[in-house]
Design a protein around this motif. Structure first.
Motif, mmCIF file in Angstrom:
data_model
loop_
_atom_site.group_PDB
_atom_site.id
_atom_site.type_symbol
_atom_site.label_atom_id
_atom_site.label_comp_id
_atom_site.label_asym_id
_atom_site.label_seq_id
_atom_site.Cartn_x
_atom_site.Cartn_y
_atom_site.Cartn_z
ATOM 1 N N ILE A 120 0.872 -1.104 -0.102
ATOM 2 C CA ILE A 120 -0.149 -0.099 -0.056
ATOM 3 C C ILE A 120 0.863 1.270 -0.181
ATOM 4 O O ILE A 120 0.665 2.115 -0.776
ATOM 5 N N ALA A 121 2.031 1.123 1.021
ATOM 6 C CA ALA A 121 2.788 2.469 0.840
ATOM 7 C C ALA A 121 3.517 2.537 -0.273
ATOM 8 O O ALA A 121 3.538 3.775 -1.164
ATOM 9 N N GLU A 122 3.928 1.688 -1.167
ATOM 10 C CA GLU A 122 4.408 1.625 -2.450
ATOM 11 C C GLU A 122 3.285 2.391 -3.617
ATOM 12 O O GLU A 122 3.738 3.240 -4.450
ATOM 13 N N ASN A 126 3.368 5.874 -5.680
ATOM 14 C CA ASN A 126 3.403 5.793 -7.107
ATOM 15 C C ASN A 126 2.342 6.845 -7.559
ATOM 16 O O ASN A 126 2.341 7.632 -8.388
ATOM 17 N N MET A 127 1.097 6.584 -6.583
ATOM 18 C CA MET A 127 0.185 7.628 -6.837
ATOM 19 C C MET A 127 0.375 8.988 -6.704
ATOM 20 O O MET A 127 -0.074 9.907 -7.627
ATOM 21 N N GLY A 128 1.197 9.167 -5.675
ATOM 22 C CA GLY A 128 1.911 10.549 -5.588
ATOM 23 C C GLY A 128 2.594 11.028 -6.647
ATOM 24 O O GLY A 128 2.618 12.143 -7.115
ATOM 25 N N MET A 129 3.450 10.338 -7.194
ATOM 26 C CA MET A 129 4.352 10.694 -8.373
ATOM 27 C C MET A 129 3.524 10.841 -9.580
ATOM 28 O O MET A 129 3.775 11.974 -10.319
ATOM 29 N N LEU A 130 2.331 10.147 -10.011
ATOM 30 C CA LEU A 130 1.697 10.194 -10.928
ATOM 31 C C LEU A 130 0.812 11.596 -10.784
ATOM 32 O O LEU A 130 0.470 12.350 -11.836
ATOM 33 N N GLN A 131 0.380 11.831 -9.566
ATOM 34 C CA GLN A 131 -0.357 13.011 -9.282
ATOM 35 C C GLN A 131 0.394 14.387 -9.526
ATOM 36 O O GLN A 131 0.006 15.179 -10.195
ATOM 37 N N ASN A 132 1.689 14.045 -9.039
ATOM 38 C CA ASN A 132 2.795 15.370 -9.401
ATOM 39 C C ASN A 132 2.891 15.547 -11.163
ATOM 40 O O ASN A 132 2.943 16.449 -11.636
ATOM 41 N N ILE A 133 3.021 14.388 -11.746
ATOM 42 C CA ILE A 133 3.076 14.547 -13.229
ATOM 43 C C ILE A 133 2.016 15.063 -13.683
ATOM 44 O O ILE A 133 1.930 16.025 -14.554
ATOM 45 N N ILE A 134 0.851 14.654 -13.339
ATOM 46 C CA ILE A 134 -0.385 15.166 -13.924
ATOM 47 C C ILE A 134 -0.580 16.757 -13.374
ATOM 48 O O ILE A 134 -0.940 17.410 -14.634
ATOM 49 N N VAL A 135 -0.208 17.309 -12.325
ATOM 50 C CA VAL A 135 -0.196 18.571 -11.854
ATOM 51 C C VAL A 135 0.666 19.269 -12.813
ATOM 52 O O VAL A 135 0.159 20.517 -13.495
#
Length: 143
Positions: A120-122, A126-135
């Motif tokens: 879950i932590a991983e 990954n979701m945080g990194m994807l969110q940053n890319i989208i932003v």
């Protein structure tokens, strides 16, 4: 090795009752059960455990001695107490084995939970990194 039908005859219960005990006391009995060609077999200890589960005396006395004592009727109370003590000791042994099995299961589940938490932590990372890319992409599009 005893088949379920043999065990039910030896103990004096129905086969369905043996199967019920196999289900309700799976952790306790699984190390004493062997399946071969679809036929379930119990070893000696499995038979003893089942006898204890059904509350049947596991008789280590010579039957002729027990009969002689019963005929003389002077030690029947001691024999009964001895039998009850043996049954209680067997039940304690069964409970200890069951607790050991449950401890092992808990340890395994703890490890599984820990692995799940790491996963879950991983995934959150990954979701945080994807969110940053989208932003960043949105910001570049907005400019």
């Amino acid at each position: 090795m005893y088949k379920v039908s043999d065990v039910s005859e030896l103990i004096g219960v129905e086969k369905t009752e043996v199967f019920e005990k196999m289900i309700t006391h799976r952790a306790l009995l699984e190390s004493h059960i062997h399946k071969e060609d679809g036929v379930t077999h119990f070893n000696e200890r499995g038979l003893e455990v089942l006898k204890t589960l059904f509350g049947i005396e596991i008789d280590q006395y010579d039957k002729s001695v027990v009969k002689a004592l019963a005929k003389k009727d002077f030690a029947s109370n001691e024999v009964r107490q001895d039998r009850d003590r043996k049954i209680l000791l067997d039940k304690i042994s069964i409970l200890i084995n069951e607790m050991d099995n449950l401890d092992r299961e808990l340890s395994l589940k703890d490890k599984m939970i820990e692995q799940y938490q790491q996963k879950i932590a991983e995934e959150l990372e990954n979701m945080g990194m994807l969110q940053n890319i989208i932003v960043k992409k949105l910001e570049s599009v907005m400019e």
